[in-house]
Design an enzyme around this catalytic site. Structure first.
Site, mmCIF file in Angstrom:
data_model
loop_
_atom_site.group_PDB
_atom_site.id
_atom_site.type_symbol
_atom_site.label_atom_id
_atom_site.label_comp_id
_atom_site.label_asym_id
_atom_site.label_seq_id
_atom_site.Cartn_x
_atom_site.Cartn_y
_atom_site.Cartn_z
ATOM 1 N N ASN A 191 2.456 2.030 11.210
ATOM 2 C CA ASN A 191 2.300 3.473 11.069
ATOM 3 C C ASN A 191 1.778 4.083 12.366
ATOM 4 O O ASN A 191 2.236 5.151 12.786
ATOM 5 C CB ASN A 191 1.368 3.779 9.899
ATOM 6 C CG ASN A 191 1.990 3.385 8.577
ATOM 7 O OD1 ASN A 191 2.877 4.047 8.061
ATOM 8 N ND2 ASN A 191 1.524 2.274 8.021
ATOM 9 N N LYS B 162 -4.560 6.279 4.091
ATOM 10 C CA LYS B 162 -4.883 5.891 5.474
ATOM 11 C C LYS B 162 -3.622 5.646 6.300
ATOM 12 O O LYS B 162 -3.657 5.766 7.537
ATOM 13 C CB LYS B 162 -5.810 4.683 5.502
ATOM 14 C CG LYS B 162 -5.288 3.424 4.834
ATOM 15 C CD LYS B 162 -4.453 2.555 5.766
ATOM 16 C CE LYS B 162 -3.856 1.394 4.995
ATOM 17 N NZ LYS B 162 -2.947 0.570 5.826
ATOM 18 N N SER C 251 -0.492 -1.828 13.888
ATOM 19 C CA SER C 251 -0.146 -0.994 12.748
ATOM 20 C C SER C 251 1.228 -0.344 12.949
ATOM 21 O O SER C 251 1.444 0.383 13.917
ATOM 22 C CB SER C 251 -1.208 0.096 12.547
ATOM 23 O OG SER C 251 -0.739 1.092 11.662
ATOM 24 N N LYS D 36 0.849 -1.197 0.000
ATOM 25 C CA LYS D 36 0.000 0.000 0.000
ATOM 26 C C LYS D 36 0.882 1.244 0.000
ATOM 27 O O LYS D 36 1.550 1.520 0.989
ATOM 28 C CB LYS D 36 -0.906 0.001 1.233
ATOM 29 C CG LYS D 36 -1.794 -1.240 1.341
ATOM 30 C CD LYS D 36 -2.506 -1.315 2.674
ATOM 31 C CE LYS D 36 -3.368 -2.556 2.782
ATOM 32 N NZ LYS D 36 -4.045 -2.663 4.094
ATOM 33 N N THR E 135 -6.262 0.742 10.958
ATOM 34 C CA THR E 135 -4.886 1.217 11.086
ATOM 35 C C THR E 135 -4.764 2.390 12.051
ATOM 36 O O THR E 135 -3.679 2.623 12.594
ATOM 37 C CB THR E 135 -4.310 1.627 9.724
ATOM 38 O OG1 THR E 135 -5.208 2.520 9.080
ATOM 39 C CG2 THR E 135 -4.080 0.437 8.835
ATOM 40 N N GLU F 85 5.285 2.594 5.683
ATOM 41 C CA GLU F 85 4.902 3.131 4.374
ATOM 42 C C GLU F 85 4.379 4.559 4.460
ATOM 43 O O GLU F 85 4.530 5.353 3.526
ATOM 44 C CB GLU F 85 3.837 2.228 3.732
ATOM 45 C CG GLU F 85 4.286 0.797 3.464
ATOM 46 C CD GLU F 85 5.231 0.664 2.279
ATOM 47 O OE1 GLU F 85 5.673 1.702 1.754
ATOM 48 O OE2 GLU F 85 5.529 -0.477 1.890
#
Length: 331
Positions: free
Chosen positions: A255, A190, A253, A104, A247, A280
């Site tokens: 992130n 996201k 997650s 992603k 997320t 990412e």
């Protein structure tokens, strides 16, 4: 149909096990010999799932020759590796195959979406179509066979249905979709919102703040995605709000974890200096910032995340600035 999964990390292992559970022929290709041996001899991938036993029928290899008779090639590698891995995989393919992508984000050099990268590097005679397998899911839960629903998105409805049938089972439900642009952009943006959610968590804000962030973040996703051709309804589905919720709310997650550390330290420098995990949303924040600025798209949350990551702005100041923006109607 035979599927080859490239990448013995968390997501590749989890999805390869889904196929093994479904009694589908599958080969898991890795580069780390200890991971390969762990899977084959111990039926574990201890690096990622130390407490989970894998399906004993799942086998791993470092031999790319298994791609020669594959009908489906699934790429479970980071965005920066998609281009080189897809190009290498295409060299082994002997007929048109379905390439399935689960990464992603954007290409780090060209800012292309992942499906665009794959179509560019895989010769037409080797490519049936690209299918993006994305939605609200953590590998840590899929490998434990937790109930999960995600989308198989492709310009080819027929190939999306093939992937749907391959992976669907009592614990993993696959829907199909054709809005490749909206789904891929939603899945990318996201990750930026997940960093923002982690930051507010690290700063000590609670449920009210997160609810506001997710809701307003969804509006930014819709604004951004529809500008580039995505369909509005896509963003209220699994690859939009579904992926956004999971997320922005889960410690699984990466992130979110990154944002949480940044928020706790109220500074980005230590995280950037010590981080070793693929996150990412960091790269995506810059791509979204640059595209939004060029196209004059209002993305205030993404803009604040960009300023934290790339301009050293204190997270506390970003939170205050968002709350003190000019008052306006919600829609």
């Amino acid at each position: 149909m035979k599927t080859a999964v490239i990448g013995s990390g968390s997501w590749g292992t989890a999805l390869a096990q889904v196929l093994a559970d479904n009694n589908q022929p599958v080969e898991l290709i890795g580069v780390n010999e200890s991971e390969i041996q762990d899977i084959n001899l111990n039926h574990k991938n201890s690096k990622y799932f130390p407490h989970t036993d894998l399906n004993p029928d799942l086998k791993a290899t470092d031999n790319w020759d298994v791609l020669k008779d594959a009908d489906v090639i699934l790429l479970a590698v980071p965005t920066q590796a998609i281009e080189s891995v897809a190009a290498k995989a295409a060299q082994y393919a002997t007929r048109p195959v379905i390439f399935v992508n689960v990464a992603k984000g954007f290409n780090p050099k060209t800012d292309e979406r992942m499906s665009e990268v794959i179509r560019r590097v895989v010769p037409a005679e080797k490519l049936s179509s690209v299918v993006s397998l994305i939605g609200p899911s953590h590998a840590e839960e899929v490998v434990e066979r937790q109930l999960t629903s995600i989308d198989a998105v492709s310009q080819s409805e027929q190939d999306a249905q093939i992937v749907q049938e391959l992976f669907s089972n009592p614990y993993l439900r696959i829907y199909t979709g054709t809005d490749e642009i909206g789904s891929e952009l939603g899945a990318a943006v996201k990750n930026v919102m997940a960093i923002a959610s982690g930051i507010i968590n690290g700063l000590g804000y609670k449920d009210n703040t997160r609810a506001a962030l997710i809701t307003r973040g969804l509006q930014e996703m819709i604004r951004f995605g529809t500008h580039f051709g995505g369909k509005p309804e896509t963003f209220i589905g699994l690859t939009g709000v579904g992926d956004l919720i999971v997320t922005c709310s889960s410690e699984n997650s990466r992130n979110f974890q990154a944002g949480k550390q940044i928020g706790q330290e109220n500074d980005v420098n230590h995280f950037l200096a010590t981080n070793t995990k693929t996150t990412e949303g960091i790269r995506t924040a810059k791509v979204v910032h640059d595209l939004a600025k060029a196209q004059q798209i209002d993305m205030p949350i993404c803009e604040e995340v960009y300023q934290i990551l790339y301009e050293g702005k204190e997270p506390k100041n970003c939170a205050n600035d968002l709350m003190l923006r000019d008052l306006k109607k919600e829609f």
